[in-house]
Scaffold this motif. Structure first.
Motif, mmCIF file in Angstrom:
data_model
loop_
_atom_site.group_PDB
_atom_site.id
_atom_site.type_symbol
_atom_site.label_atom_id
_atom_site.label_comp_id
_atom_site.label_asym_id
_atom_site.label_seq_id
_atom_site.Cartn_x
_atom_site.Cartn_y
_atom_site.Cartn_z
ATOM 1 N N TRP A 166 1.695 -4.830 8.255
ATOM 2 C CA TRP A 166 2.603 -3.994 9.024
ATOM 3 C C TRP A 166 2.820 -2.683 8.298
ATOM 4 C CZ3 TRP A 166 3.945 -7.975 5.941
ATOM 5 C CH2 TRP A 166 4.937 -7.770 4.996
ATOM 6 N N GLY A 167 3.390 -1.721 8.999
ATOM 7 C CA GLY A 167 3.649 -0.401 8.434
ATOM 8 C C GLY A 167 2.769 0.658 9.074
ATOM 9 N N ASP A 168 2.496 1.723 8.327
ATOM 10 C CA ASP A 168 1.667 2.821 8.826
ATOM 11 C C ASP A 168 0.263 2.311 9.127
ATOM 12 O OD1 ASP A 168 0.765 5.392 9.466
ATOM 13 O OD2 ASP A 168 0.226 5.811 7.395
ATOM 14 N N ASN A 169 -0.246 2.664 10.298
ATOM 15 C CA ASN A 169 -1.589 2.250 10.715
ATOM 16 C C ASN A 169 -2.392 3.462 11.185
ATOM 17 O OD1 ASN A 169 -3.470 0.022 11.257
ATOM 18 N ND2 ASN A 169 -3.211 0.568 13.402
ATOM 19 N N GLY A 170 -2.037 4.646 10.694
ATOM 20 C CA GLY A 170 -2.683 5.873 11.136
ATOM 21 C C GLY A 170 -4.187 5.879 10.955
ATOM 22 N N CYS A 171 -4.681 5.193 9.941
ATOM 23 C CA CYS A 171 -6.124 5.096 9.683
ATOM 24 C C CYS A 171 -6.646 3.681 9.911
ATOM 25 C CB CYS A 171 -6.423 5.511 8.251
ATOM 26 S SG CYS A 171 -6.109 7.235 7.894
ATOM 27 N N GLY A 172 -5.817 2.797 10.440
ATOM 28 C CA GLY A 172 -6.225 1.408 10.644
ATOM 29 C C GLY A 172 -5.972 0.535 9.433
ATOM 30 N N GLN A 173 -5.239 1.031 8.431
ATOM 31 C CA GLN A 173 -5.035 0.282 7.201
ATOM 32 C C GLN A 173 -4.186 -0.973 7.375
ATOM 33 O OE1 GLN A 173 -3.834 3.347 7.921
ATOM 34 N NE2 GLN A 173 -2.116 3.892 6.641
ATOM 35 N N ALA A 174 -3.438 -1.063 8.475
ATOM 36 C CA ALA A 174 -2.677 -2.285 8.749
ATOM 37 C C ALA A 174 -3.517 -3.277 9.552
ATOM 38 C CB ALA A 174 -1.378 -1.954 9.485
ATOM 39 N N ALA A 175 -4.816 -3.016 9.643
ATOM 40 C CA ALA A 175 -5.796 -3.913 10.268
ATOM 41 C C ALA A 175 -5.546 -4.140 11.754
ATOM 42 C CB ALA A 175 -5.874 -5.244 9.516
ATOM 43 N N VAL A 176 -4.962 -3.138 12.419
ATOM 44 C CA VAL A 176 -4.771 -3.198 13.868
ATOM 45 C C VAL A 176 -5.690 -2.147 14.469
ATOM 46 C CG1 VAL A 176 -3.144 -2.928 15.768
ATOM 47 C CG2 VAL A 176 -2.405 -3.992 13.623
ATOM 48 N N GLY A 213 0.842 -1.183 0.000
ATOM 49 C CA GLY A 213 0.000 0.000 0.000
ATOM 50 C C GLY A 213 0.876 1.231 0.000
ATOM 51 N N GLY A 214 0.298 2.381 0.319
ATOM 52 C CA GLY A 214 1.058 3.626 0.331
ATOM 53 C C GLY A 214 2.228 3.582 1.293
ATOM 54 N N ARG A 215 1.966 3.215 2.546
ATOM 55 C CA ARG A 215 3.016 3.100 3.546
ATOM 56 C C ARG A 215 2.777 1.899 4.456
ATOM 57 N NH1 ARG A 215 3.419 9.149 5.813
ATOM 58 N NH2 ARG A 215 1.431 8.439 6.616
ATOM 59 N N HIS A 216 2.131 0.890 3.921
ATOM 60 C CA HIS A 216 1.904 -0.339 4.670
ATOM 61 C C HIS A 216 1.949 -1.514 3.694
ATOM 62 C CE1 HIS A 216 -2.118 0.441 3.095
ATOM 63 N NE2 HIS A 216 -2.473 -0.788 3.431
ATOM 64 N N ALA A 217 2.057 -2.715 4.234
ATOM 65 C CA ALA A 217 2.132 -3.915 3.409
ATOM 66 C C ALA A 217 1.342 -5.034 4.068
ATOM 67 C CB ALA A 217 3.581 -4.344 3.223
ATOM 68 N N THR A 218 0.881 -5.966 3.245
ATOM 69 C CA THR A 218 0.176 -7.145 3.736
ATOM 70 C C THR A 218 0.688 -8.355 2.979
ATOM 71 O OG1 THR A 218 -1.819 -5.883 4.253
ATOM 72 C CG2 THR A 218 -2.092 -8.242 3.989
ATOM 73 N N ARG A 242 -0.288 3.706 15.799
ATOM 74 C CA ARG A 242 -0.103 4.443 14.550
ATOM 75 C C ARG A 242 0.843 3.734 13.589
ATOM 76 N NH1 ARG A 242 -3.169 8.471 13.437
ATOM 77 N NH2 ARG A 242 -1.538 9.481 12.283
ATOM 78 N N SER A 243 1.664 2.826 14.105
ATOM 79 C CA SER A 243 2.624 2.128 13.265
ATOM 80 C C SER A 243 2.797 0.706 13.783
ATOM 81 C CB SER A 243 3.966 2.861 13.280
ATOM 82 O OG SER A 243 4.893 2.204 12.463
ATOM 83 N N VAL A 244 2.935 -0.243 12.870
ATOM 84 C CA VAL A 244 3.097 -1.648 13.225
ATOM 85 C C VAL A 244 4.425 -2.108 12.635
ATOM 86 C CG1 VAL A 244 2.115 -3.961 13.053
ATOM 87 C CG2 VAL A 244 0.602 -1.972 13.164
ATOM 88 N N SER A 245 5.416 -2.377 13.496
ATOM 89 C CA SER A 245 6.740 -2.755 12.997
ATOM 90 C C SER A 245 6.902 -4.259 12.821
ATOM 91 C CB SER A 245 7.826 -2.221 13.932
ATOM 92 O OG SER A 245 7.634 -2.716 15.237
ATOM 93 N N VAL A 246 6.112 -5.044 13.525
ATOM 94 C CA VAL A 246 6.142 -6.505 13.401
ATOM 95 C C VAL A 246 4.813 -6.939 12.799
ATOM 96 C CG1 VAL A 246 6.300 -8.671 14.674
ATOM 97 C CG2 VAL A 246 7.649 -6.706 15.408
ATOM 98 N N PRO A 247 4.830 -7.749 11.726
ATOM 99 C CA PRO A 247 3.566 -8.166 11.103
ATOM 100 C C PRO A 247 2.590 -8.773 12.100
ATOM 101 C CG PRO A 247 5.419 -8.846 9.768
ATOM 102 C CD PRO A 247 5.991 -8.325 11.059
#
Length: 83
Positions: free
Chosen positions: A21-31, A5-10, A37-42
């Motif tokens: 993992w990655g940027d989760n500012g809007c919940g896009q990393a599903a956390v 994604g823009g600043r996250h990956a799945t 705001r950020s997920v460094s470990v998948p």
């Protein structure tokens, strides 16, 4: 399968489990935890015992997960533009 994604990956496993993992500012990393705001470990995500994830799409600030019934889509992240 790895989807960026823009600043996250799945990554999607053969077993139908997604890890994001990655940027989760809007919940896009599903956390969904408040303040994460950020997920460094998948983080592994499965939807249910009966439905698995069969495909993933990542946008700039959202992610979509197609479930194994091929009728259900789970969307997470920003929804400012109806995504």
């Amino acid at each position: 399968m790895l989807v960026l994604g823009g600043r996250h990956a799945t990554v999607l496993t053969a077993a139908g489990v997604a890890a994001s993992w990655g940027d989760n500012g809007c919940g896009q990393a599903a956390v969904a935890a408040k303040g994460v705001r950020s997920v460094s470990v998948p983080k592994l995500r499965s939807c249910s015992r009966s439905l698995k994830v069969v495909d993933v799409a990542c946008g700039s600030r959202h992610s979509l997960f197609l479930l194994s019934d091929r009728q259900s889509v789970l969307g997470v992240g920003c929804n400012e533009m109806g995504q």
